[in-house]
Design an enzyme around this catalytic site. Structure first.
Site, PDB file in Angstrom:
ATOM      1  N   GLY A  23    -109.023 -15.135  81.146  1.00 48.37           N
ATOM      2  CA  GLY A  23    -107.847 -15.084  80.184  1.00 48.37           C
ATOM      3  C   GLY A  23    -108.331 -14.431  78.892  1.00 48.37           C
ATOM      4  NE  ARG A  24    -113.887 -17.557  77.699  1.00 53.41           N
ATOM      5  CZ  ARG A  24    -113.685 -18.392  78.733  1.00 53.41           C
ATOM      6  NH1 ARG A  24    -112.422 -18.740  79.050  1.00 53.41           N
ATOM      7  NH2 ARG A  24    -114.458 -18.693  79.660  1.00 53.41           N
ATOM      8  CE  LYS A  47    -107.153 -15.638  85.462  1.00 51.69           C
ATOM      9  NZ  LYS A  47    -108.539 -15.513  85.306  1.00 51.69           N
ATOM     10  CD  GLU A 102     -99.480 -24.717  75.245  1.00 53.13           C
ATOM     11  OE1 GLU A 102     -99.438 -24.557  76.458  1.00 53.13           O
ATOM     12  OE2 GLU A 102    -100.322 -25.493  74.814  1.00 53.13           O
ATOM     13  CG  HIS A 122    -111.605 -14.110  45.147  1.00 55.12           C
ATOM     14  ND1 HIS A 122    -111.972 -14.131  43.896  1.00 55.12           N
ATOM     15  CD2 HIS A 122    -112.038 -13.045  45.762  1.00 55.12           C
ATOM     16  CE1 HIS A 122    -112.346 -12.783  43.577  1.00 55.12           C
ATOM     17  NE2 HIS A 122    -112.209 -12.261  44.937  1.00 55.12           N
ATOM     18  CD  GLU A 173    -110.846 -20.982  76.428  1.00 54.28           C
ATOM     19  OE1 GLU A 173    -109.810 -21.493  76.308  1.00 54.28           O
ATOM     20  OE2 GLU A 173    -110.432 -19.477  76.696  1.00 54.28           O
ATOM     21  CE  LYS A 206    -104.510 -26.086  79.367  1.00 54.44           C
ATOM     22  NZ  LYS A 206    -104.854 -25.053  80.167  1.00 54.44           N
TER      23      LYS A 206
HETATM   24  O1  F6P Z   1    -105.986 -23.512  78.205  1.00 53.43           O
HETATM   25  C1  F6P Z   1    -106.870 -22.398  77.815  1.00 53.43           C
HETATM   26  C2  F6P Z   1    -106.551 -21.224  78.487  1.00 53.43           C
HETATM   27  O2  F6P Z   1    -106.539 -21.329  79.984  1.00 53.43           O
HETATM   28  C3  F6P Z   1    -107.138 -19.910  78.243  1.00 53.43           C
HETATM   29  O3  F6P Z   1    -108.146 -19.746  78.873  1.00 53.43           O
HETATM   30  C4  F6P Z   1    -106.280 -18.875  78.369  1.00 53.43           C
HETATM   31  O4  F6P Z   1    -106.606 -17.599  77.743  1.00 53.43           O
HETATM   32  C5  F6P Z   1    -105.068 -19.517  77.860  1.00 53.43           C
HETATM   33  O5  F6P Z   1    -104.936 -20.773  78.332  1.00 53.43           O
HETATM   34  C6  F6P Z   1    -103.682 -18.950  78.566  1.00 53.43           C
HETATM   35  O6  F6P Z   1    -103.779 -18.967  79.933  1.00 53.43           O
HETATM   36  P1  F6P Z   1    -102.559 -18.279  80.610  1.00 53.43           P
HETATM   37  O7  F6P Z   1    -102.700 -16.603  80.375  1.00 53.43           O
HETATM   38  O8  F6P Z   1    -102.874 -18.696  82.262  1.00 53.43           O
HETATM   39  O9  F6P Z   1    -101.156 -18.670  80.373  1.00 53.43           O
END
Ligand code: F6P
Length: 547
Positions: free
Chosen positions: A268-269, A208, A214, A385, A354, A513
Site C-alpha cells: 500500500g505505501r 488495494k 473508511e 517559527h 509502517e 480495527k
Molecule cells: O491499515 C493500514 C493499511 O493497510 C495501509 O497499509 C494501507 O496503505 C491502507 O491501510 C489502505 O489500504 P487499502 O488500500 O487496502 O484500502
C-alpha cells in the site's frame, strides 16, 4: 534469515566501541580538521545531490557502517527484492514496486509470468483514460467535461497520490480540481461534496484490498450522494476503481471497464507507482506521470548498481542508523524547503514508520536495538517559527533532513534566495551552535553589563553539534520527485535489512480495527455492550448519551 543478532555482528561491535568517543566529537572540529569534508561526504544520483557531511561521523565510522550494511546482507536482500523473491515473509508476497517503474524492455518473470506485460497493459489503459478525461472527451452523464476529481482512499491509497499531486501542482491540468477524501470523519466527505458538482465530478475509489472500512464507507456515501442527482446508469461515467480485489469492485457496482487493477506484490505505501497513481496521471497527464516513474527507476538503477560506499540510499540509511543507534536519536525531522512538498513529511511517516516500526525480527525474535525513529516535520521556513526552538535548544537531539530545489518554478527570485538562505543557515546553525564565549562577545558588543550578560548567557547559548542531511535538486519536477520518493523507499529498505525486520507487513494496524468494529456496533445499538475497562466503558456511555 539472519542467524546472528545485530549486536553480535563484528561491524556493529566495532561501531559500538567507537561510539563513546564519537559522542564527544564536535562537528565544528570535524569541519575545521578537514577542508575536503564536503566533497568527501556528498553524492549525486538520479538528479539528486546528498550532503551528509553535517553528521557526527568520520571516514572510519563510515567504513564500519558500510561494512555493517555488507555484513547484514543488504546487497543480497536488495537483489532478492528486485528479482521478485517473496521477501515479505509474513504475507508470503514478493515486493515489486520497483517493477512498476521499469521500462517495458526490462522484462521480469515472476512465477512463470512476465509481469512487465501486465504492468504496461494497465499503464496503457491509464494513458488512454487520462487522455480522454483531460481532453474533455470523457463526459459526465449530462454531456459536460469532468472538472473535479475526488480520490477516495486512505493510507497509501491517499498519501502518495495527494502528496504527488500537491508537489506537482505546477504541472496540473487547469480544468481539473483534485480532492482527496480519506477520513471516516464525515466532515472530510462533506467538505469535498460541498465543493463539487455531480454532473462534472469523477470519483476514484482507491483501495488495494477494497475492504478498508473508511474507504468503503466514503465510497458508499459518495455513491448515495451521486444517486440523489443522477440515475444508476450514470454511475459508469462518474465512478472508477483502483484495486487488487476485482470481485469486490464488481460487488460494489463499478463497471468492470472502469477498473484499474494492480497486484498483491505492491505494498500500500509503495503503490503510487501503480494504478493508485491514477489521480496523479489525471492531474499532470500521462507524460509527466511517466517522468515520475523514470526518476524513480533512475534511483532504482543507482541503488542496484552503485557500490555501497557511494550509494545514496545506503548512505542515508546508515547515517540514520548511526544517529538512531549510537547517538540515541528517537526522532527524525523532515524539513522540505519547498512549499509544494508540504505533504512529504506525512507521506514519509507511513513509508518509514509502517515499514520499520517493528520490534521483532523476520524470524520472530526480539530486535536487540531500537528500530525506526518517529518521523515528522513540516515545510521550512514555517517550522522555524514553531518547533525549531526545540531542535536548537531542547534536550533531545533530532536529526533533520533538509530538502530543497536550487531553482524555483516561480519568478520571485528574492523569495527563493531568502528560502535557500534560511535552509542553509539552519543546517549551519544546527552544526555550529553558538558557544558561551561567542554569546558573551555579542552581548558585550551590545553594551550589556557583566551581570546582564551572565544572566543571559545560558539562554542564548546553542549547543550545536546537531546532525543533518541536505538533499538538493535543480528543480522539483516529476523526475526528481520520483527519484526523491525512491531514495527514501530504498533508505527504509536498507534500515529494515539492518534491523532484520520485515519492512513490508503492517500487522500493528489490525488490533485497533477489530476493536473499533465491536465498539461501533455498540454505539449504533447493533451489538450488546461488552465489558471493556472502566475508561472505555465510560467513553462509550458518553457517546451514546450524546446521540
Ligand atoms: O491499515 C493500514 C493499511 O493497510 C495501509 O497499509 C494501507 O496503505 C491502507 O491501510 C489502505 O489500504 P487499502 O488500500 O487496502 O484500502
Amino acid at each position: 534469515m539472519l542467524n546472528s543478532p545485530l549486536t553480535a555482528s563484528a561491524s556493529y561491535q566495532a561501531l559500538d566501541q567507537l561510539a563513546p568517543a564519537a559522542r564527544q566529537w564536535q562537528l565544528r572540529d570535524l569541519f575545521a580538521a578537514d577542508a575536503n569534508r564536503f566533497p568527501g561526504m556528498t553524492v549525486d544520483a538520479a538528479g539528486l545531490f546528498l550532503d551528509y557531511s553535517k553528521n557526527r561521523i568520520d571516514a572510519r565510522t563510515l567504513e564500519l557502517l558500510i561494512g555493517l550494511a555488507r555484513e547484514r546482507g543488504v546487497e543480497a536482500r536488495r537483489d532478492a527484492m528486485f528479482r521478485g523473491e517473496r521477501i515479505n515473509l509474513t504475507e508470503n508476497r514478493a515486493v515489486l514496486h520497483t517493477a512498476l517503474r521499469a521500462p517495458r524492455s526490462e522484462a521480469l518473470v515472476v512465477d512463470g509470468k512476465n509481469i512487465s506485460d501486465d504492468i504496461h497493459a494497465v499503464l496503457e489503459r491509464m494513458r488512454s483514460f487520462t487522455d480522454d478525461v483531460r481532453a474533455g472527451t470523457w463526459l459526465g452523464h449530462t454531456g459536460k467535461p469532468i472538472t473535479d476529481i475526488v480520490n477516495i482512499g486512505i493510507g497509501g491509497s491517499d498519501l502518495g497520490p495527494k502528496m504527488v499531486c500537491l508537489a506537482l501542482r505546477q504541472y496540473a491540468h487547469p480544468r481539473l480540481a483534485m480532492h482527496f477524501v480519506s477520513n471516516v470523519d464525515g466532515h472530510d466527505m462533506d467538505a469535498a461534496l460541498s465543493r463539487v458538482n455531480p454532473e462534472t465530478t469523477l470519483f476514484i475509489v482507491a483501495s488495494k484490498t477494497f475492504t478498508t472500512t473508511e474507504t468503503m464507507m466514503n465510497a458508499q456515501t459518495a455513491r448515495a450522494w451521486f444517486l440523489q442527482h443522477a440515475s444508476e446508469d450514470a454511475l459508469a461515467r462518474h465512478f472508477v476503481a483502483v484495486s487488487t480485489n476485482v470481485d469486490a469492485i464488481k460487488a460494489f457496482g463499478i463497471d468492470p471497464a472502469n477498473m484499474f487493477p494492480f497486484w498483491d506484490w505492491v505494498g500500500g505505501r509503495y503503490s503510487v507507482w501503480s494504478a493508485i497513481g491514477l489521480s496523479v496521471a489525471l492531474s499532470v497527464g500521462y507524460g509527466y506521470f511517466s517522468d515520475l516513474l523514470a526518476g524513480a527507476h533512475a534511483m532504482d538503477t543507482h541503488f542496484k548498481e552503485a557500490p555501497l560506499a557511494q550509494n545514496m540510499p545506503v548512505l542515508l540509511a546508515m547515517v540514520g542508523f548511526w544517529n538512531r543507534q549510537f547517538l540515541g536519536c528517537g526522532s527524525l525531522s523532515i524539513a522540505p524547503y519547498h512549499q509544494d512538498l508540504n505533504r512529504f513529511p506525512a507521506y514519509l511517516q507511513q513509508l518509514d514508520m509502517e515499514s520499520n516500526g517493528k520490534r521483532v525480527t523476520r524470524g520472530g525474535e526480539p530486535v536487540d536495538t531500537p528500530t525506526c525513529p518517529v518521523v515528522w516535520g513540516d515545510c521550512g521556513t514555517n517550522g522555524q517559527h514553531a518547533y525549531f526552538q526545540l531542535l536548537h535548544q531542547g534536550t533531545d537531539i533530532t536529526p533533520i533532513d533538509f530538502i530543497a530545489a536550487l531553482r524555483p518554478a516561480h519568478e520571485y527570485a528574492n523569495h527563493h534566495s531568502a528560502l535557500l538562505a534560511n535552509c542553509f543557515a539552519q543546517s549551519e546553525a544546527f552544526m555550529r551552535g553558538k558557544t558561551e564565549y561567542e554569546v558573551r562577545q555579542d552581548l558585550r558588543a551590545q553594551g550589556l553589563s557583566g551581570d546582564e550578560i551572565e544572566r543571559l548567557v545560558p539562554h542564548k547559548t546553542f549547543p550545536g553539534n546537531r546532525p543533518s542531511n541536505t538533499i538538493l535538486m535543480e528543480y522539483l519536477n516529476p523526475y526528481t520527485l520520483g527519484a526523491l520518493i525512491a531514495l527514501y523507499e530504498h533508505k527504509t529498505f536498507v534500515q529494515g535489512v539492518i534491523w532484520d525486520v520485515n519492512s513490508f507487513d503492517q500487522w500493528g494496524v489490525e488490533l485497533g480495527k477489530v476493536l473499533a468494529k465491536q465498539i461501533e456496533a455498540e454505539l449504533t445499538g447493533t451489538a450488546r455492550p461488552e465489558q471493556h475497562d472502566s475508561s472505555t466503558n465510560g467513553l462509550i456511555q458518553m457517546a451514546k448519551a450524546a446521540v
